[in-house]
Design an enzyme around this catalytic site. Structure first.
Site, PDB file in Angstrom:
ATOM      1  N   ASP A 207      21.126  21.588  62.258  1.00  0.00           N
ATOM      2  CA  ASP A 207      19.668  21.579  62.111  1.00  0.00           C
ATOM      3  C   ASP A 207      19.292  22.774  61.238  1.00  0.00           C
ATOM      4  OD1 ASP A 207      16.728  21.524  62.703  1.00  0.00           O
ATOM      5  OD2 ASP A 207      17.338  20.074  64.234  1.00  0.00           O
ATOM      6  N   GLY A 233      21.580  24.424  58.426  1.00  0.00           N
ATOM      7  CA  GLY A 233      21.621  23.957  57.040  1.00  0.00           C
ATOM      8  C   GLY A 233      20.543  22.934  56.779  1.00  0.00           C
ATOM      9  N   ASP A 234      20.593  22.382  55.563  1.00  0.00           N
ATOM     10  CA  ASP A 234      19.597  21.405  55.128  1.00  0.00           C
ATOM     11  C   ASP A 234      20.344  20.111  54.843  1.00  0.00           C
ATOM     12  OD1 ASP A 234      17.923  19.807  53.577  1.00  0.00           O
ATOM     13  OD2 ASP A 234      16.943  21.531  52.638  1.00  0.00           O
ATOM     14  N   PHE A 235      19.990  19.021  55.572  1.00  0.00           N
ATOM     15  CA  PHE A 235      20.793  17.799  55.417  1.00  0.00           C
ATOM     16  C   PHE A 235      20.588  17.115  54.060  1.00  0.00           C
ATOM     17  CE2 PHE A 235      17.696  16.263  58.934  1.00  0.00           C
ATOM     18  CZ  PHE A 235      16.673  15.930  58.047  1.00  0.00           C
ATOM     19  N   HIS A 253      12.793   8.706  60.465  1.00  0.00           N
ATOM     20  CA  HIS A 253      11.370   8.317  60.348  1.00  0.00           C
ATOM     21  C   HIS A 253      10.499   9.420  59.733  1.00  0.00           C
ATOM     22  CE1 HIS A 253       9.817   9.779  64.597  1.00  0.00           C
ATOM     23  NE2 HIS A 253      10.436  10.728  63.941  1.00  0.00           N
TER      24      HIS A 253
HETATM   25  C1  LIG Z   1      11.717  14.917  65.438  1.00  0.00           C
HETATM   26  S1  LIG Z   1      12.954  16.111  65.509  1.00  0.00           S
HETATM   27  C2  LIG Z   1      14.236  15.227  66.323  1.00  0.00           C
HETATM   28  C3  LIG Z   1      14.859  16.005  67.442  1.00  0.00           C
HETATM   29  C4  LIG Z   1      15.883  15.220  68.259  1.00  0.00           C
HETATM   30  N1  LIG Z   1      16.992  14.752  67.431  1.00  0.00           N
HETATM   31  C5  LIG Z   1      15.271  14.040  68.997  1.00  0.00           C
HETATM   32  O1  LIG Z   1      15.953  13.055  69.193  1.00  0.00           O
HETATM   33  O2  LIG Z   1      14.118  14.090  69.400  1.00  0.00           O
HETATM   34  C6  LIG Z   1      13.591  16.172  63.827  1.00  0.00           C
HETATM   35  C7  LIG Z   1      14.610  17.293  63.655  1.00  0.00           C
HETATM   36  O3  LIG Z   1      15.041  17.310  62.282  1.00  0.00           O
HETATM   37  C8  LIG Z   1      15.218  18.675  61.905  1.00  0.00           C
HETATM   38  N2  LIG Z   1      15.147  18.786  60.438  1.00  0.00           N
HETATM   39  C9  LIG Z   1      14.058  18.590  59.657  1.00  0.00           C
HETATM   40  N3  LIG Z   1      14.386  18.760  58.358  1.00  0.00           N
HETATM   41  C10 LIG Z   1      15.700  19.079  58.325  1.00  0.00           C
HETATM   42  C11 LIG Z   1      16.599  19.372  57.258  1.00  0.00           C
HETATM   43  N4  LIG Z   1      16.199  19.338  55.989  1.00  0.00           N
HETATM   44  N5  LIG Z   1      17.882  19.657  57.577  1.00  0.00           N
HETATM   45  C12 LIG Z   1      18.288  19.673  58.874  1.00  0.00           C
HETATM   46  N6  LIG Z   1      17.474  19.396  59.931  1.00  0.00           N
HETATM   47  C13 LIG Z   1      16.191  19.107  59.652  1.00  0.00           C
HETATM   48  C14 LIG Z   1      14.058  19.357  62.601  1.00  0.00           C
HETATM   49  O4  LIG Z   1      14.254  20.753  62.706  1.00  0.00           O
HETATM   50  C15 LIG Z   1      14.042  18.656  63.953  1.00  0.00           C
HETATM   51  O5  LIG Z   1      14.843  19.303  64.893  1.00  0.00           O
END
Ligand SMILES: C[S@@+](CC[C@H](N)C(=O)[O-])C[C@H]1O[C@@H](n2cnc3c(N)ncnc32)[C@H](O)[C@@H]1O
Length: 346
Positions: A207, A233-235, A253
């Site tokens: 994350d 990191g950044d996915f 989503h």
């Molecule tokens: C809605 S939350 C989902 C949390 C959990 N997986 C769930 O089932 O509820 C979306 C997650 O994506 C992470 N996220 C957003 N942009 C990201 C990125 N560019 N790279 C990695 N993680 C990211 C956010 O920090 C957050 O924890």
């Protein structure tokens, strides 16, 4: 009934229903204010009169009777002999620190989601999110995580929402896998439950770097002993950790279709041959979608850059584009969420 009364009745038929929708915003505002001043935690175990509540919150007595009366009508308070106490629902979900506290999500709606919904007309016209923190390709989570207090309670609510899914996923057969990455796994709640029920698994949360302190704090407070680690990191731009399985929960989503495919291609590169991806979201199922799913989809449209809910069939198409073979039957029911699974050929 006289003809005039009948005419009036038919003229006003449906008006109450429309007013009910219209005042939904005000009702939410009343809840948000009560959560903002932490009224329910203060009343837990110590019911109080309106005067005492005024003194506690620094409110003027003239308005507080309306406010408390409305909370009674909303089923969040009960009143007896001039003293107000929490209803069962408030006691269960609105007491700060309680394991089922939902106040973080209330505050997220208050600060981020509802202000974005104010711009729905523009979003529908332009296709761009009304949330300024998400315009120009910016990641709206950056601005969310800039507020430490909201972040902590937001994560509490994410954990609560993810728990039923985590328990169902944990009950699947994981014997063919040795390692699993929860991509966008927040502070590690799902991966902890999954690994604690499948101790042969090595768990990794991937994350944003901003959540790493929250991950370590979560492990410390829950006393977790499971072999789980955090990779910040950044996915979109960083390689994902190599693993046999990857979970994407409420992640796709948040993004537009091109970004979803980018994320899935990234997953394909790091997944070991024979590995699987597990995706869940409030997907739009066949027939008439539920109001909850449509609200969730509109919420994503106004809050995030290009986000919206989608169908399992659309998801299968993106997975195929990224190289995966989707599984189309035999998957468990996750309730409001829908699970999609796909394999990388061995
Ligand atoms: C809605 S939350 C989902 C949390 C959990 N997986 C769930 O089932 O509820 C979306 C997650 O994506 C992470 N996220 C957003 N942009 C990201 C990125 N560019 N790279 C990695 N993680 C990211 C956010 O920090 C957050 O924890």
């Amino acid at each position: 009934m006289s003809t005039t009364e009948q005419e009036r009745e038919s003229e006003f038929a449906g008006l109450g229903h429309i007013m009910e929708i219209l005042t939904g915003d005000w009702k939410a505002r009343i809840l948000m204010t009560a959560v903002e001043v932490d009224l329910f935690s203060r009343l837990s175990g110590s019911p109080a009169t309106a005067e005492k509540i005024c003194a506690m919150l620094g409110f003027q007595s003239s308005g507080v009777h309306d406010f408390l009366g409305a909370l009674v009508h909303l089923g969040l308070l009960e009143e007896e002999a001039g003293r107000y106490r929490n209803s069962q629902a408030a006691e269960r979900h609105l007491i700060k620190g309680g394991h089922a506290y939902i106040g973080g999500y209330v505050r997220f709606c208050d600060r981020q989601l509802n202000p974005a919904f104010d711009g729905l007309t523009d979003t529908l016209r332009t296709g761009s999110p009304a949330n300024r923190a998400a315009t120009g390709g910016s990641n709206p989570y950056d601005s969310l995580y800039a507020d430490a207090d909201v972040t902590e309670t937001f994560l509490d609510s994410m954990d609560l929402a993810a728990t039923p899914v985590a328990l169902t996923l944990s009950a699947l057969d994981w014997s063919d896998y040795r390692s699993v990455v929860d991509v966008g796994g927040a502070r590690g709640h799902l991966i902890r439950l999954l690994v604690s029920r499948n101790p042969h698994l090595e768990g990794i949360v991937f994350d944003l770097p901003a959540l790493e302190p929250a991950f370590h704090e979560y492990l410390a407070t829950t006393g977790a002993r499971e072999p789980i680690t955090y990779r910040g990191g950044d996915f979109f731009t960083d390689p994902l950790p190599e693993a046999d399985a990857m979970v994407f929960g409420h992640v796709l989503h948040n993004w537009g279709v091109d970004e979803r495919i980018t994320i899935l291609r990234n997953a394909y590169r790091s997944l070991r041959p024979g590995g699987s991806v597990f995706i869940y979201d409030h997907m739009i199922t066949e027939g008439t979608p539920s109001l909850n799913r449509l609200l969730s989809s509109l919420g994503m449209r106004v809050w995030s850059a290009g986000g919206h809910e989608y169908s399992a069939e659309d998801c299968h198409g993106w997975l195929r584009t990224a190289g995966f073979s989707p599984v189309t039957s035999g998957l468990p029911d996750l309730g409001e969420d829908v699970l999609v699974v796909a394999h990388k050929d061995g």
